[in-house]
Design an enzyme around this catalytic site. Structure first.
Site, PDB file in Angstrom:
ATOM      1  N   ARG A  52       0.890  -1.108  -0.018  1.00 49.17           N
ATOM      2  CA  ARG A  52       0.110   0.084   0.138  1.00 49.17           C
ATOM      3  C   ARG A  52       0.903   1.179  -0.046  1.00 49.17           C
ATOM      4  NH1 ARG A  52      -2.332   4.080  -0.073  1.00 49.17           N
ATOM      5  NH2 ARG A  52      -4.549   4.426   0.851  1.00 49.17           N
ATOM      6  N   GLU A  60     -11.087   5.292  -5.762  1.00 45.09           N
ATOM      7  CA  GLU A  60     -11.580   3.842  -5.504  1.00 45.09           C
ATOM      8  C   GLU A  60     -11.926   3.421  -7.017  1.00 45.09           C
ATOM      9  OE1 GLU A  60     -11.416   1.768  -2.978  1.00 45.09           O
ATOM     10  OE2 GLU A  60     -10.539   3.274  -1.786  1.00 45.09           O
ATOM     11  N   ARG A  94      -0.428  -5.329   5.096  1.00 47.18           N
ATOM     12  CA  ARG A  94       0.238  -4.819   3.792  1.00 47.18           C
ATOM     13  C   ARG A  94       1.628  -4.101   4.276  1.00 47.18           C
ATOM     14  NH1 ARG A  94      -5.104  -2.297   0.836  1.00 47.18           N
ATOM     15  NH2 ARG A  94      -4.791  -0.923   2.647  1.00 47.18           N
TER      16      ARG A  94
END
Ligand SMILES: [Zn+2]
Length: 221
Positions: A52, A60, A94
């Site tokens: 990330r 998004e 992540r």
């Protein structure tokens, strides 16, 4: 001999302190996947690592410019060997990193092109100050998403989506909504009306006040 052994024992400890004293560690790998503008998969020592991007938030997939952001990231790093400046691991496990390719940073280029917001909730290192300047510049030049008449920050978009999924009935009903955490209530025209904790629904303002809520200072219900 004994002195050597002591040195040998202390060396890893010392190395640990040297590494942790630095802000971040570096890893190199090849980008084998781009999920969206701010999430990529990097192959590090033959292990795929979900990364990330640090300190930014891209629109998004379901938002305007979401696909453009993904495409931009893809064009820049897909199939290429990158260096990750690792800052953290997030709650989804992540790796959170700045992705460097040559002398460029993917995070920075996304901001400059208007495909990412500086994620003010998480961007906390000195470089973020520079990133806000890039963001302001992108806004001024109306790059990418900044030419949209009403750009919605992805974190607000996600919050709205969660509320709808969690509580489909209450969105359409009720004239006022109370935030159960702040104990402030809003009318439907307010930008906070669909906030995460705005789950208490009222048909009139008196009921909201009786229930212990105070009117919002913005929408003045
Ligand atoms: Zn309000």
């Amino acid at each position: 001999m004994k002195r050597f052994r002591i040195a040998f024992l202390f060396f890893p400890t010392l190395l640990f302190f040297v590494i942790s004293a630095q802000a971040s560690i570096f890893q190199t790998g090849k980008v084998v996947g781009v999920s969206d503008g701010d999430t990529v998969t990097v192959l590090v020592d033959r292990t795929p690592v979900k990364v990330r991007l640090y300190g930014i938030d891209c629109p998004e997939g379901g938002q305007d410019f979401g696909n453009r952001a993904k495409q931009f990231a893809s064009n820049m790093v897909f199939g290429k060997t990158v260096t990750m400046e690792v800052h953290d691991t997030d709650r989804y496990g992540r790796t959170v990193a700045n992705i460097l390719i040559g002398d460029k940073s993917l995070n920075e280029e996304l901001i400059k092109a208007g495909f990412a917001w500086v994620y003010n909730q998480y961007c906390k290192i000195p470089i973020c100050r520079k990133w806000y300047q890039y963001e302001a510049q992108a806004q001024k030049q109306r790059n990418g998403l900044w030419r949209h008449p009403n750009p919605i920050p992805p974190w607000e978009f996600r919050r709205g989506k969660t509320t709808i999924n969690k509580d489909p009935g209450s969105i359409s009903t009720g004239v006022y909504r109370g935030n159960t955490r702040s104990m402030v209530f809003h009318q439907s025209t307010c930008k906070h009306f669909k906030c995460k904790n705005c789950t208490d629904v009222f048909q009139d303002r008196e009921k909201a006040i009786k229930a212990g809520y105070r009117p919002c200072g913005n929408c003045k219900p």
